[in-house]
Design a protein around this motif. Structure first.
Motif, mmCIF file in Angstrom:
data_model
loop_
_atom_site.group_PDB
_atom_site.id
_atom_site.type_symbol
_atom_site.label_atom_id
_atom_site.label_comp_id
_atom_site.label_asym_id
_atom_site.label_seq_id
_atom_site.Cartn_x
_atom_site.Cartn_y
_atom_site.Cartn_z
ATOM 1 N N ALA A 56 0.939 -1.176 0.101
ATOM 2 C CA ALA A 56 0.101 0.033 0.134
ATOM 3 C C ALA A 56 1.030 1.123 -0.049
ATOM 4 O O ALA A 56 0.796 2.177 -0.842
ATOM 5 C CB ALA A 56 -0.995 0.057 1.237
ATOM 6 N N PHE A 57 1.882 1.440 0.821
ATOM 7 C CA PHE A 57 2.821 2.570 0.726
ATOM 8 C C PHE A 57 3.530 2.655 -0.526
ATOM 9 O O PHE A 57 3.673 3.822 -0.964
ATOM 10 C CB PHE A 57 3.901 2.207 1.896
ATOM 11 C CG PHE A 57 5.092 3.228 1.776
ATOM 12 C CD1 PHE A 57 4.740 4.638 2.649
ATOM 13 C CD2 PHE A 57 6.191 3.201 1.186
ATOM 14 C CE1 PHE A 57 5.675 5.300 2.554
ATOM 15 C CE2 PHE A 57 7.083 4.013 1.007
ATOM 16 C CZ PHE A 57 7.048 5.324 1.899
ATOM 17 N N THR A 58 3.986 1.383 -1.178
ATOM 18 C CA THR A 58 4.675 1.484 -2.478
ATOM 19 C C THR A 58 3.756 2.158 -3.514
ATOM 20 O O THR A 58 4.084 2.985 -4.293
ATOM 21 C CB THR A 58 4.884 0.108 -2.825
ATOM 22 O OG1 THR A 58 6.028 -0.524 -1.960
ATOM 23 C CG2 THR A 58 5.530 0.122 -4.444
ATOM 24 N N ILE A 59 2.420 1.738 -3.578
ATOM 25 C CA ILE A 59 1.517 2.365 -4.521
ATOM 26 C C ILE A 59 1.254 3.930 -4.168
ATOM 27 O O ILE A 59 1.189 4.657 -4.988
ATOM 28 C CB ILE A 59 0.294 1.569 -4.578
ATOM 29 C CG1 ILE A 59 0.470 0.320 -5.352
ATOM 30 C CG2 ILE A 59 -0.827 2.327 -5.535
ATOM 31 C CD1 ILE A 59 -0.606 -0.781 -5.296
ATOM 32 N N ALA A 60 1.064 4.248 -2.915
ATOM 33 C CA ALA A 60 0.865 5.583 -2.415
ATOM 34 C C ALA A 60 2.112 6.380 -3.025
ATOM 35 O O ALA A 60 1.814 7.529 -3.150
ATOM 36 C CB ALA A 60 0.548 5.544 -1.148
#
Length: 468
Positions: A56-60
């Motif tokens: 989720a952090f990677t996409i964000a």
């Protein structure tokens, strides 16, 4: 230090020794920065592994990073440097700084507006990009993206400031700032993580990234003032009316498209990867960090240092000098990156295990990341050479040729990734990126028209200089 000697109008780092010194300084500092970046990744991976929350952090992070690469940082610098350098070469230093002031106003107004709009629409946009994520992971992605998105504005201004410094042969601070950025993030992540719990611990990482970006921007300002830059405020309408501003904005359109290809590739990989498994987006991102270590130390250093020199040669219409400098740069990149690619191909798993496997990063995570790194390695020399060749066209203010190639190869990446991600998982996604990186080289070599001049003396690479 040679890279920090005061600039005078039209000053050039003349001769191979000046360029070699600047390249060595930039390469050393960039290498240290990449190593610090790996340390940052090791610390983060030991905390979060390849969990769904880390994906989720990677996409964000990739969404503002994509916007940054398209409309800020690299795009602004690549379009701004040739025009700014042209003014310096003509002795019009005041006009050059007036142009820079106009872009401070335009960037601040435009990217602040974009940031506010994204903050409002994030709950609608981000869940559409997360594939099969659970509602909890969707909410986390939205929250993290809102914290991270202001880096678009900060990096937009940073790209402008770095362009001003590089155009006057100042490379030390721009190369040192990312090293400091990594140290700030590591320190704040370790300090802030205990104050959060569960998946919310990723907010500590997001806050650290935002703070590090502020520090990176501030570091450029003392050198700018020492060079004589003084901000002259003009309204947005008056700034856009400036002929030179319109020239830069016109160049930014194709440059934006051209420079965005690698980031589009990563976004495609992440979006499709989220349908493979929660761990796949993070695994691809972790492999890409390893892949970028030799890329940053060698090809980014060579392309960054040569770009202002190429722009000066283009302003003088010195096509022979432009050809020779580009040929030398491509040979240097090939000499350094071909062995690096062989090493990461052969040692993908041991490298991944050595760097990442600790804490929450398990042997299963190592297998996934090393598979992605193996396939990334095939594109390493191609991507490095393409970085310099693209900037050669930018220096000539003829950016549409690499842009068309970038568009064709982005399409190829999407088609190949869509065809292969279901049967081959992470390998299928990265194969698409490798093909997209190699594509521009194939297209340049196969081009048979008169827009390209000559080969390098040893046939190592095509020198792509457009006839005037």
């Amino acid at each position: 230090m040679a890279a920090e000697t005061p600039a005078t109008p039209g000053r050039v780092a003349r001769g191979g020794s000046g360029i070699a010194r600047n390249t060595a300084i930039f390469s050393l500092l960039t290498g240290l920065s990449r190593i610090a970046g790996l340390v940052r990744e090791v610390v983060a991976s030991s905390y979060f592994g390849t969990s769904g929350a880390f994906s989720a952090f990677t996409i964000a992070f990739q969404i503002p990073n994509l916007v940054r690469s398209l409309f800020a940082d690299a795009a602004i610098s690549a379009a701004f440097v040739p025009v700014f350098t042209e003014l310096l070469e003509k002795g019009e230093r005041r006009d050059a700084y007036r142009l820079a002031s106009a872009f401070v106003v335009i960037i601040t107004a435009a990217l602040t507006t974009v940031t506010v709009l994204f903050t409002l629409v994030a709950p609608v946009v981000m869940p559409a990009l997360t594939g099969d994520f659970s509602p909890a992971l969707d909410d986390l992605t939205v929250g993290l993206s809102r914290v991270l998105f202001p880096i678009v504005l900060l990096l937009g201004l940073n790209g402008l400031f770095v362009g001003i410094l590089n155009a006057q042969d100042h490379f030390t601070i721009p190369a040192l700032a990312p090293l400091v950025w990594n140290f700030v993030i590591i320190g704040l992540l370790v300090a802030l993580k205990p104050h959060y719990h569960g998946s919310a611990e990723l907010y500590a990482y997001a806050i650290a990234v935002l703070a590090g970006t502020v520090v990176q921007l501030v570091m450029c300002m003392p050198v700018l003032f020492r060079l004589g830059f003084r901000f002259e405020f003009r309204g947005v309408r008056q700034s856009v009316a400036d002929r030179r501003v319109r020239q830069v904005l016109t160049l930014m359109v194709p440059i934006t498209l051209s420079l965005g290809i690698i980031n589009f590739d990563l976004v495609i990989n992440s979006l499709l990867g989220s349908t493979v498994s929660d761990a796949t987006p993070r695994a691809i991102d972790a492999a890409f960090r390893l892949y970028m270590l030799p890329q940053g130390m060698f090809s980014v250093a060579v392309a960054t240092v040569l770009f202002p020199a190429l722009s000066r040669l283009a302003t003088r219409k010195d096509v022979d000098g432009l050809r020779a400098l580009t040929s030398t740069g491509v040979r240097q990149i090939a000499l350094l990156l071909i062995p690096a690619a062989i090493c990461t191909l052969v040692l993908a798993e041991p490298i991944t295990r050595l760097v990442y496997q600790r804490g929450a990063f398990s042997s299963e995570s190592t297998a996934l990341v090393s598979e992605a790194l193996f396939w990334f390695s095939f594109s390493l020399p191609f991507a490095g050479a393409n970085l310099l060749l693209t900037r050669t066209f930018f220096s000539l203010q003829k950016p549409w040729i690499p842009t068309k190639l970038a568009g064709a190869n982005l399409l190829a990446n999407a088609i190949i990734s869509l065809a292969l991600y279901k049967p081959f998982g992470v390998a299928g996604l990265v194969i698409g990126t490798a093909v997209a990186s190699a594509g521009p080289q194939i297209n340049l070599r196969s081009s048979g028209n008169n827009r390209f001049l000559g080969n390098t003396s040893d046939g190592a690479a095509m020198t792509v200089i457009v006839q005037k």
